[in-house]
Design a protein around this motif. Structure first.
Motif, PDB file in Angstrom:
ATOM      1  N   THR A  76       0.808  -1.215   0.000  1.00 49.93           N
ATOM      2  CA  THR A  76       0.000   0.000   0.000  1.00 49.93           C
ATOM      3  C   THR A  76       0.844   1.269   0.000  1.00 49.93           C
ATOM      4  O   THR A  76       0.293   2.357  -0.086  1.00 49.93           O
ATOM      5  CB  THR A  76      -0.927   0.019   1.225  1.00 49.93           C
ATOM      6  N   ARG A  77       2.141   1.151   0.070  1.00 43.57           N
ATOM      7  CA  ARG A  77       3.014   2.319   0.106  1.00 43.57           C
ATOM      8  C   ARG A  77       3.057   2.982  -1.272  1.00 43.57           C
ATOM      9  O   ARG A  77       3.095   2.319  -2.296  1.00 43.57           O
ATOM     10  CB  ARG A  77       4.404   1.898   0.541  1.00 43.57           C
ATOM     11  N   SER A  78       3.067   4.297  -1.284  1.00 46.81           N
ATOM     12  CA  SER A  78       3.098   5.054  -2.530  1.00 46.81           C
ATOM     13  C   SER A  78       4.512   5.070  -3.095  1.00 46.81           C
ATOM     14  O   SER A  78       5.487   5.185  -2.359  1.00 46.81           O
ATOM     15  CB  SER A  78       2.636   6.483  -2.280  1.00 46.81           C
ATOM     16  N   THR A  79       4.603   4.964  -4.419  1.00 51.77           N
ATOM     17  CA  THR A  79       5.903   5.023  -5.081  1.00 51.77           C
ATOM     18  C   THR A  79       6.270   6.441  -5.492  1.00 51.77           C
ATOM     19  O   THR A  79       7.409   6.701  -5.828  1.00 51.77           O
ATOM     20  CB  THR A  79       5.904   4.138  -6.344  1.00 51.77           C
ATOM     21  N   GLY A  80       5.302   7.325  -5.496  1.00 54.18           N
ATOM     22  CA  GLY A  80       5.544   8.683  -5.938  1.00 54.18           C
ATOM     23  C   GLY A  80       5.113   8.909  -7.373  1.00 54.18           C
ATOM     24  O   GLY A  80       4.933  10.040  -7.802  1.00 54.18           O
ATOM     25  N   ASN A  81       4.922   7.851  -8.127  1.00 51.42           N
ATOM     26  CA  ASN A  81       4.462   7.953  -9.510  1.00 51.42           C
ATOM     27  C   ASN A  81       2.951   7.752  -9.499  1.00 51.42           C
ATOM     28  O   ASN A  81       2.457   6.661  -9.235  1.00 51.42           O
ATOM     29  CB  ASN A  81       5.156   6.882 -10.352  1.00 51.42           C
ATOM     30  N   ALA A 102       0.652   7.673 -11.861  1.00 50.05           N
ATOM     31  CA  ALA A 102       0.094   6.742 -12.848  1.00 50.05           C
ATOM     32  C   ALA A 102       0.311   5.299 -12.401  1.00 50.05           C
ATOM     33  O   ALA A 102      -0.594   4.469 -12.474  1.00 50.05           O
ATOM     34  CB  ALA A 102       0.728   6.971 -14.215  1.00 50.05           C
ATOM     35  N   PHE A 103       1.516   4.994 -11.915  1.00 52.60           N
ATOM     36  CA  PHE A 103       1.787   3.633 -11.460  1.00 52.60           C
ATOM     37  C   PHE A 103       0.966   3.293 -10.230  1.00 52.60           C
ATOM     38  O   PHE A 103       0.442   2.186 -10.113  1.00 52.60           O
ATOM     39  CB  PHE A 103       3.275   3.438 -11.169  1.00 52.60           C
ATOM     40  N   ASP A 104       0.852   4.233  -9.291  1.00 51.19           N
ATOM     41  CA  ASP A 104       0.051   3.988  -8.087  1.00 51.19           C
ATOM     42  C   ASP A 104      -1.410   3.719  -8.438  1.00 51.19           C
ATOM     43  O   ASP A 104      -2.052   2.858  -7.838  1.00 51.19           O
ATOM     44  CB  ASP A 104       0.156   5.171  -7.126  1.00 51.19           C
ATOM     45  N   ALA A 105      -1.948   4.442  -9.419  1.00 49.91           N
ATOM     46  CA  ALA A 105      -3.334   4.207  -9.845  1.00 49.91           C
ATOM     47  C   ALA A 105      -3.465   2.830 -10.484  1.00 49.91           C
ATOM     48  O   ALA A 105      -4.425   2.096 -10.212  1.00 49.91           O
ATOM     49  CB  ALA A 105      -3.775   5.290 -10.828  1.00 49.91           C
ATOM     50  N   TYR A 106      -2.493   2.465 -11.325  1.00 49.38           N
ATOM     51  CA  TYR A 106      -2.493   1.136 -11.953  1.00 49.38           C
ATOM     52  C   TYR A 106      -2.405   0.039 -10.896  1.00 49.38           C
ATOM     53  O   TYR A 106      -3.134  -0.955 -10.938  1.00 49.38           O
ATOM     54  CB  TYR A 106      -1.319   1.022 -12.925  1.00 49.38           C
ATOM     55  N   LYS A 107      -1.517   0.225  -9.908  1.00 42.34           N
ATOM     56  CA  LYS A 107      -1.350  -0.759  -8.843  1.00 42.34           C
ATOM     57  C   LYS A 107      -2.624  -0.899  -8.021  1.00 42.34           C
ATOM     58  O   LYS A 107      -3.066  -2.009  -7.715  1.00 42.34           O
ATOM     59  CB  LYS A 107      -0.174  -0.366  -7.947  1.00 42.34           C
ATOM     60  N   ALA A 108      -3.251   0.219  -7.683  1.00 42.47           N
ATOM     61  CA  ALA A 108      -4.492   0.182  -6.906  1.00 42.47           C
ATOM     62  C   ALA A 108      -5.597  -0.524  -7.685  1.00 42.47           C
ATOM     63  O   ALA A 108      -6.346  -1.332  -7.127  1.00 42.47           O
ATOM     64  CB  ALA A 108      -4.916   1.599  -6.533  1.00 42.47           C
TER      65      ALA A 108
END
Length: 134
Positions: free
Chosen positions: A74-79, A81-87
């Motif tokens: 659940t930790r944010s990567t800072g990106n 677009a990637f965080d939205a894709y991961k979620a």
């Protein structure tokens, strides 16, 4: 003022930090710390062994590193677009897992019903044949 008393108002204590550091490295780090404790001062090694057994770090099938890796999901990567894709991917996987668990439950229910129906049919056949002599 000692380190223990100076850490009281600043978040986790030094013991909690050491425990977190060992958890991040997994079960081998705990075992190495216990062995070193026995080598340098045996009561420390014995205390670590007792703590590892009491906290289920010694005999659990899941290592300490696996336990701490869940929080990194659940930790944010800072990106963004990637965080939205991961979620979105995690949500979809959780939905698939729920659907699969529901499917397995329906499968078990159908199996139970089939077994019960077979039992009732066998019972009805026995009662139609009449009582048997012992």
């Amino acid at each position: 003022m000692t380190t223990l008393t100076s850490d009281l108002g600043k978040g986790p204590s030094w013991i909690a930090r050491i425990e977190g550091w060992l958890d991040d490295r997994g079960k081998p780090a705990w075992i190495a710390a216990m062995v070193l404790g026995f080598i340098f001062f045996w009561p420390v090694g014995l205390a670590l062994l007792a703590y590892m057994i009491w906290s289920n770090r010694m005999f659990s099938s899941k290592s300490c590193a696996r336990r701490s890796s869940r929080s990194s999901v659940t930790r944010s990567t800072g990106n963004v677009a990637f965080d939205a894709y991961k979620a979105d991917t995690l949500r979809r996987l959780e939905e698939e897992q729920t659907n699969f668990e529901d499917f397995l439950k329906r499968l078990r229910d159908a199996k139970d019903k089939a077994e019960f129906d077979q039992f009732m049919n066998d019972r009805a056949k026995r009662s139609e044949d009449g009582p048997t002599e012992a």
